[in-house]
Write a protein that holds these residues in place. Structure first.
Motif, mmCIF file in Angstrom:
data_model
loop_
_atom_site.group_PDB
_atom_site.id
_atom_site.type_symbol
_atom_site.label_atom_id
_atom_site.label_comp_id
_atom_site.label_asym_id
_atom_site.label_seq_id
_atom_site.Cartn_x
_atom_site.Cartn_y
_atom_site.Cartn_z
ATOM 1 N N TRP A 198 9.786 4.565 1.033
ATOM 2 C CA TRP A 198 11.076 4.249 0.407
ATOM 3 C C TRP A 198 10.892 3.906 -1.076
ATOM 4 C CZ3 TRP A 198 13.395 0.029 -1.935
ATOM 5 C CH2 TRP A 198 14.793 0.110 -2.087
ATOM 6 N N PHE A 199 9.866 3.132 -1.404
ATOM 7 C CA PHE A 199 9.630 2.737 -2.790
ATOM 8 C C PHE A 199 9.230 3.930 -3.663
ATOM 9 C CE2 PHE A 199 9.378 -1.731 -1.450
ATOM 10 C CZ PHE A 199 10.052 -2.328 -2.499
ATOM 11 N N ASN A 200 8.590 4.946 -3.064
ATOM 12 C CA ASN A 200 8.099 6.093 -3.830
ATOM 13 C C ASN A 200 8.852 7.374 -3.477
ATOM 14 O OD1 ASN A 200 5.372 4.998 -5.192
ATOM 15 N ND2 ASN A 200 5.476 4.198 -3.098
ATOM 16 N N ARG A 201 10.053 7.219 -2.955
ATOM 17 C CA ARG A 201 10.802 8.385 -2.459
ATOM 18 C C ARG A 201 11.098 9.392 -3.562
ATOM 19 N NH1 ARG A 201 13.970 3.981 -2.826
ATOM 20 N NH2 ARG A 201 15.969 4.112 -3.952
ATOM 21 N N ALA A 202 11.358 8.907 -4.783
ATOM 22 C CA ALA A 202 11.694 9.837 -5.876
ATOM 23 C C ALA A 202 10.531 10.765 -6.197
ATOM 24 C CB ALA A 202 12.095 9.041 -7.121
ATOM 25 N N ASP A 203 9.332 10.247 -6.200
ATOM 26 C CA ASP A 203 8.162 11.084 -6.502
ATOM 27 C C ASP A 203 7.766 11.940 -5.315
ATOM 28 O OD1 ASP A 203 8.003 9.956 -9.036
ATOM 29 O OD2 ASP A 203 6.684 8.332 -8.353
ATOM 30 N N LEU A 204 7.884 11.398 -4.107
ATOM 31 C CA LEU A 204 7.463 12.148 -2.919
ATOM 32 C C LEU A 204 8.369 13.334 -2.618
ATOM 33 C CD1 LEU A 204 6.501 9.157 -0.549
ATOM 34 C CD2 LEU A 204 4.946 10.708 -1.749
ATOM 35 N N GLU A 205 9.654 13.212 -2.966
ATOM 36 C CA GLU A 205 10.594 14.304 -2.678
ATOM 37 C C GLU A 205 10.281 15.560 -3.485
ATOM 38 O OE1 GLU A 205 14.393 12.660 -3.443
ATOM 39 O OE2 GLU A 205 14.515 11.563 -1.528
ATOM 40 N N LEU A 206 9.550 15.414 -4.572
ATOM 41 C CA LEU A 206 9.223 16.561 -5.424
ATOM 42 C C LEU A 206 8.008 17.326 -4.915
ATOM 43 C CD1 LEU A 206 9.631 14.818 -8.921
ATOM 44 C CD2 LEU A 206 11.314 16.214 -7.679
ATOM 45 N N LEU A 207 7.319 16.803 -3.908
ATOM 46 C CA LEU A 207 6.091 17.416 -3.410
ATOM 47 C C LEU A 207 6.349 18.206 -2.138
ATOM 48 C CD1 LEU A 207 3.714 14.314 -3.826
ATOM 49 C CD2 LEU A 207 4.080 16.191 -5.448
ATOM 50 N N SER A 208 5.430 19.111 -1.847
ATOM 51 C CA SER A 208 5.507 19.856 -0.593
ATOM 52 C C SER A 208 5.097 18.947 0.550
ATOM 53 C CB SER A 208 4.587 21.073 -0.657
ATOM 54 O OG SER A 208 3.230 20.654 -0.786
ATOM 55 N N ARG A 220 2.809 15.780 0.145
ATOM 56 C CA ARG A 220 3.446 14.497 0.394
ATOM 57 C C ARG A 220 2.600 13.633 1.308
ATOM 58 N NH1 ARG A 220 9.283 15.171 2.685
ATOM 59 N NH2 ARG A 220 9.351 16.390 0.747
ATOM 60 N N LEU A 221 2.042 14.240 2.352
ATOM 61 C CA LEU A 221 1.191 13.480 3.278
ATOM 62 C C LEU A 221 -0.071 12.979 2.585
ATOM 63 C CD1 LEU A 221 1.519 15.712 6.484
ATOM 64 C CD2 LEU A 221 2.582 13.487 6.060
ATOM 65 N N THR A 222 -0.654 13.845 1.741
ATOM 66 C CA THR A 222 -1.864 13.435 1.013
ATOM 67 C C THR A 222 -1.570 12.292 0.050
ATOM 68 O OG1 THR A 222 -2.730 15.692 1.160
ATOM 69 C CG2 THR A 222 -3.719 14.227 -0.480
ATOM 70 N N GLN A 223 -0.453 12.426 -0.698
ATOM 71 C CA GLN A 223 -0.089 11.388 -1.665
ATOM 72 C C GLN A 223 0.262 10.078 -0.960
ATOM 73 O OE1 GLN A 223 -0.412 11.501 -4.806
ATOM 74 N NE2 GLN A 223 0.598 9.581 -5.359
ATOM 75 N N LEU A 224 0.951 10.192 0.179
ATOM 76 C CA LEU A 224 1.331 8.991 0.928
ATOM 77 C C LEU A 224 0.097 8.264 1.448
ATOM 78 C CD1 LEU A 224 3.674 7.305 1.961
ATOM 79 C CD2 LEU A 224 3.746 8.757 4.002
ATOM 80 N N ALA A 225 -0.900 9.036 1.892
ATOM 81 C CA ALA A 225 -2.143 8.415 2.361
ATOM 82 C C ALA A 225 -2.841 7.653 1.233
ATOM 83 C CB ALA A 225 -3.069 9.484 2.930
ATOM 84 N N GLU A 226 -2.773 8.204 0.025
ATOM 85 C CA GLU A 226 -3.372 7.521 -1.125
ATOM 86 C C GLU A 226 -2.594 6.265 -1.489
ATOM 87 O OE1 GLU A 226 -6.219 8.143 -2.752
ATOM 88 O OE2 GLU A 226 -6.579 9.642 -1.184
ATOM 89 N N LEU A 227 -1.266 6.346 -1.386
ATOM 90 C CA LEU A 227 -0.442 5.180 -1.719
ATOM 91 C C LEU A 227 -0.602 4.056 -0.699
ATOM 92 C CD1 LEU A 227 2.855 6.989 -2.793
ATOM 93 C CD2 LEU A 227 1.268 5.773 -4.287
ATOM 94 N N MET A 228 -0.928 4.416 0.535
ATOM 95 C CA MET A 228 -1.066 3.403 1.586
ATOM 96 C C MET A 228 -2.283 2.508 1.359
ATOM 97 S SD MET A 228 1.353 3.327 3.814
ATOM 98 C CE MET A 228 0.578 2.526 5.226
ATOM 99 N N LYS A 229 -3.305 3.004 0.680
ATOM 100 C CA LYS A 229 -4.518 2.211 0.482
ATOM 101 C C LYS A 229 -4.258 0.964 -0.358
ATOM 102 C CE LYS A 229 -7.592 6.205 1.008
ATOM 103 N NZ LYS A 229 -8.580 7.106 0.337
#
Length: 457
Positions: A247-257, A261-270
């Protein structure tokens, strides 16, 4: 000008903590929120430790420089209470070690009793020597058996495997017990002799912890201590935390495939998992600090607190009024040391590892005293503020020192011997900053940033 001073005097606590909060926010936005939360957590633990020293010095004028020993007892309690027992070590040497300790204690008690009853000194001495020889032989055999059990990873008996929060209470009780024993011996001494005695006993405690491997592994450290907060790896797999991060990064994640998106989300979770765990620790430490401050203020504003301050201000007059000076000093010494022991247990719990060699006077004595002096001795909120200021500067002095070196280096020739000299010694700026802060505060506000209120009247 007078109106400005009056406003500052009325709201200095709010203004001071607000400024400290803004500085921490600035560091969070420009460096790392993980770093800021780390500073906050260690500042909270330091504030608890400074609170214990403030109770001793600010309330009663007791000069205790044995802080390191009481903090170490808190750390030892975490190992002995929360760690799982080493079954094999307990089986081969546990009973023998128990009998060795019982024999040693019994020898001391029998020697004291015989001496008080006026028994011949030669007989008393012979009993003590025989008891010592028996206890020493049992102890040497038991410790050797225990330390031979997988010395690379274990080599000690472990703990009782109880909840880690219980070790905080035990840490406070252990420090209080040691303080009672020390206080019965030293509190009749003058303040300078009291300082020397507490420092010496503190060093004895550290020496025992470092050299008795069967106890808490000596200098080989104890890692993997239980923790009251979840592990970061577990939080990275948490669905609800993943939803918050998304939710906090929805604007950036919506622009990715989808795959990106899954790869970026995994990085953000760390980093998000690290921040969440640190926030869990922050809430625990803050709750304990608030509870201790409330209890301390209630005690300070009670008739007992007024009596203690009266003794501090004029022992002769208080004694003439029938007050038991030594008993009141002993109470304060025990209470303050218990709080230091709790802080020592919290620190080891937060680090997740017990390192006896980390108990250095610079960190556990000098810094805590600077926190109390800078914040304002006799004022509990002052000790908290001092802890945040000094610990922040202790951590940030490295980056500040490097920035200063860069500024100096921009005006000097590259490869200059003078520049290399400065760069090699930039870490010494940490001590320069600590001393400078204390000197400035002592010059312009001798009572600290938040002085004791009664002294302002």
């Amino acid at each position: 000008m007078n109106s400005i001073n009056n406003i500052w005097d009325s709201y200095k606590s709010v203004i001071s903590f607000s400024l400290m909060g803004l500085i921490l926010l600035f560091v969070g936005f420009n460096q790392s929120w993980t770093l800021v939360l780390g500073i906050i957590n260690l500042s909270l633990i330091s504030a608890i430790m400074a609170l214990g020293v403030n109770i001793q010095w600010g309330y009663a004028g007791l000069f205790n420089v044995g802080i390191m020993g009481f903090a170490a007892l808190g750390g030892v309690s975490v190992v002995l209470i929360s760690q799982q027992p080493v079954a094999e070590a307990v089986d081969v040497g546990g009973l023998k070690m128990f009998f060795a300790l019982i024999t040693g204690i019994a020898t001391i008690l029998i020697g004291v009793i015989l001496n008080r009853k006026g028994v011949n000194k030669w007989i008393t001495g012979a009993v003590v020597i025989v008891g010592y020889i028996i206890a020493r032989n049992l102890f040497s055999e038991a410790s050797s058996l225990i330390e031979d059990i997988n010395p690379g990873l274990e080599g000690y008996m472990g703990g009782f495997g109880l909840p880690v929060w219980l070790s905080w209470i035990v840490g406070g009780l252990a420090a209080a017990g040691a303080a009672w024993w020390i206080g019965k011996i030293t509190l009749s001494l003058r303040s300078d002799y009291l300082a020397i005695a507490t420092l010496g006993i503190s060093e004895i405690i550290i020496y025992v912890v470092k050299n008795e491997d069967w106890f808490v592994r000596g200098v080989k450290n104890v890692a993997g201590l239980p923790r009251p907060a979840p592990y970061e790896i577990d939080m990275q797999n948490s669905e609800w935390l993943r939803g918050i991060v998304t939710w906090f990064n929805r604007a950036d994640l919506e622009l990715l495939s989808q795959s990106e998106r899954l790869t970026q989300l995994a990085e953000l979770m760390k980093p998000a998992s690290v921040v969440f765990v640190k926030l869990c620790y922050s809430s625990i430490f803050l709750a304990i600090l608030i509870a201790l401050i409330v209890l301390s203020n209630l005690a300070l504003n009670s008739p007992w607190g007024r009596k203690v301050r009266a003794i501090r201000d004029n022992e002769v007059a208080a004694s003439a009024m029938g007050k038991n000076i030594k008993r009141q000093h002993l109470q304060i010494f025990v209470l303050g040391s218990a709080i230091v022991g709790i802080a020592g247990a919290l620190l080891v719990t937060y680090d997740g590892i017990f390192i006896p060699t980390s108990y250095q006077p610079l960190r556990f004595t000098f810094l805590i005293w600077v926190m109390v002096i800078v914040g304002g001795s006799g004022n509990n909120l002052g000790s908290v503020l001092g802890a945040f200021i000094i610990w922040f500067m202790w951590i940030q002095s490295g980056p500040i020192g490097l920035w200063i070196v860069e500024m100096i280096g921009s005006n000097m020739q590259e490869g200059s011997s003078s520049l290399e000299f400065i760069e090699d010694r930039v870490h010494y700026l940490r001590l320069v900053f600590m001393g400078s802060i204390m000197l400035v505060i002592m010059r312009f506000s001798p009572g600290g940033i938040l002085p004791e209120k009664n002294k302002e009247l």
